[in-house]
Design an enzyme around this catalytic site. Structure first.
Site, PDB file in Angstrom:
ATOM      1  N   LYS A  76    -132.701 -15.418 -31.524  1.00 42.96           N
ATOM      2  CA  LYS A  76    -133.323 -15.843 -30.279  1.00 42.96           C
ATOM      3  C   LYS A  76    -134.569 -16.650 -30.620  1.00 42.96           C
ATOM      4  CE  LYS A  76    -135.042 -13.868 -25.905  1.00 42.96           C
ATOM      5  NZ  LYS A  76    -135.204 -12.619 -25.124  1.00 42.96           N
ATOM      6  N   SER A 151    -134.029 -13.372 -20.230  1.00 45.12           N
ATOM      7  CA  SER A 151    -134.463 -14.463 -21.076  1.00 45.12           C
ATOM      8  C   SER A 151    -133.561 -14.710 -22.290  1.00 45.12           C
ATOM      9  CB  SER A 151    -135.892 -14.199 -21.567  1.00 45.12           C
ATOM     10  OG  SER A 151    -135.935 -13.104 -22.449  1.00 45.12           O
ATOM     11  N   SER A 175    -134.126  -8.733 -19.943  1.00 43.16           N
ATOM     12  CA  SER A 175    -133.789  -9.965 -20.654  1.00 43.16           C
ATOM     13  C   SER A 175    -132.519  -9.916 -21.481  1.00 43.16           C
ATOM     14  CB  SER A 175    -134.955 -10.383 -21.558  1.00 43.16           C
ATOM     15  OG  SER A 175    -136.017 -10.866 -20.785  1.00 43.16           O
TER      16      SER A 175
END
Length: 468
Positions: A76, A151, A175
């Site tokens: 990520k 996210s 997220s």
């Protein structure tokens, strides 16, 4: 003949470990899919083919061996990796090149996995949708008109589209679970303190933890075992205990007491309207769990005073973002609002919210204590179109995020483990997910229940892009 990406992560790993598949073959397969398909998805912000091929050769030569031997993944874009741009989804960091690899990336490296690059995230991971000023929006592989959530939107979209077999992610208010539910894959948020390198114990209210996104419950269990085992504990609290996650997922026969609720802690503050497909998914999951021999009953729960407490903590968390007042003019509107609001909070307000969060944790655990698992909707609304979240009105933007995903953030505040998985489909074929919440440290229980639910639901979670 199935393609390599048709195999689960566990099946791919079995072939790698048996020598029936070489790491370079798997790396090339996924690099090819990323090259052909990601321009329409936007899951990746950086692809590192040369580094991935070099890692595959190193592993094939026997220099590295681990429980994820040769399995591709991606970091990520909030996680530093030495020599690879780490932009945090922000224009302020487009040229940022870390010298040191972060623990989350290092743990996967040490397990023998191979990074193919960086997956997209909103600016500093602050929102539940992945649309930034530094690249194209991340789209739902089922319907490119819609966003993939956030996210960890890039990670979820990559797994859903067959661009990765599995992906690490992080979750401070949903997220992992929001994007996983948006695109119809498995999203697992561990308990606070469960994952040593991302315990949540070192942040305000202990919200942010690391966890996996995967296509199957078994794959998520595999990843969680690696993440828990990857680092010794640095804290005196949060010791993990047994980690038989794979065993639990493979057994899939837990007989437990399940509490069902569609109440959210935001109900008194926002106009939460549960989509009928989301409500139907809860009904389907309840029936399937009952048929499996579990005791399923309604949970009576009336949380109060949550909204202002969480808003205060979220703003206080944003205050720590390393952005100067001058640079706030270059960040996105919701980021600037959160940071300024957070920096304007007084100590009394922040400390009061943290105390309220602790009390909410205790009350929630007590309210759920009669049940082994609590079942809720994963999302309240259908996937939102790209551009739907208000870019100009920060207050409305925040409210939109709450209305979309009102069942996520309270689980972080309570420190509980939770897993989202698809159990049914809407009229257009899009998967619809539910959320399973466990007791503190009870990841094995929700994995076992999820595996049973996954088997009984039996839905096809491959979007149209899968076969291209």
């Amino acid at each position: 003949m199935p393609e390599l990406h048709d195999l689960t992560a566990v099946q791919q790993l079995d072939r790698l470990q048996a020598g029936d598949l070489e790491p370079i073959d798997l790396v090339e397969h996924y690099l090819s899919r990323i090259d052909r398909l990601d321009s329409g998805i936007g899951a990746f912000v950086t692809v590192t083919p040369d580094a991935a091929r070099a890692a595959a050769r190193t592993i094939a030569a026997g220099a590295r061996w681990g429980p994820l031997h040769g399995l591709p993944f991606a970091d990520k874009d909030l996680v530093p990796r030495a020599g690879v741009p780490t932009r945090f989804g922000s224009r302020l960091f487009v040229d940022h090149m870390p010298d040191v690899t972060g623990d989350q990336a290092a743990v996967w490296d040490e397990a023998g996995a191979i990074s193919l690059g960086k997956t997209a995230t909103p600016e500093f991971g602050l929102t539940g949708y992945t649309e930034t000023l530094i690249g194209p929006p991340t789209r739902d592989p089922w319907d490119a008109r819609n966003g993939a959530g956030g996210s960890s939107g890039g990670a979820a979209a990559a797994v859903a589209a067959g661009l990765l077999p599995i992906a690490p992610a992080s979750d401070g208010g949903g997220s992992i679970r929001i994007p996983a539910a948006t695109v119809g894959v498995i999203g697992l948020k561990p308990s606070r303190g469960r994952v040593p390198f991302a315990t949540g114990l070192d942040g305000p209210a202990g919200l942010v933890v690391a966890g996996p996104i995967a296509r199957t419950v078994e794959d998520a269990a595999l990843a969680l075992e690696v993440m828990v085992a990857g680092r010794p504990y640095r804290h005196a609290t949060g010791a993990p205990g047994p980690t038989a996650f794979l065993q639990a997922a493979r057994a899939g026969t837990a007989r437990v007491r399940v509490g069902v609720t569609t109440v959210s802690p935001w109900d008194d503050d926002e106009d939460i309207r549960l989509d009928r497909d989301a409500a139907a998914a809860v009904d389907v999951a309840s029936a399937l769990l009952s048929d499996a021999g579990n005791a399923v009953e309604a949970l009576t729960w009336h949380p109060r005073g949550y909204a202002e407490m969480f808003r205060t903590i979220w703003r206080a968390s944003a205050a720590r973002v390393a952005v100067s007042e001058v640079d706030l003019a270059r960040v996105e509107g919701i980021t600037a609002w959160l940071v300024r609001e957070g920096r304007g909070l007084g100590a009394e307000s922040v400390l009061g919210a943290l105390a309220a969060a602790t009390e909410f944790e205790r009350q929630t655990i007590a309210a759920f204590s009669s049940f082994d698992v609590v079942l809720t909707p994963a999302l309240a609304e259908t996937p939102r179109p790209v551009g739907w979240f208000d870019a100009d009105d920060a207050l409305e933007n925040f409210a939109q995020q709450v209305r979309y995903a009102p069942y996520s953030s309270f689980v972080n505040v309570a420190g509980l483990p939770a897993l989202t998985l698809p159990v049914t489909t809407a009229a257009d074929g899009h998967p619809v997910s539910v959320q399973l919440i466990g007791r503190p440290g009870a990841e094995a229980t929700i994995l076992a229940v999820a595996a049973e639910l996954e088997r009984r639901a039996g839905i096809d979670v491959r979007p149209p892009v899968w076969t291209r």
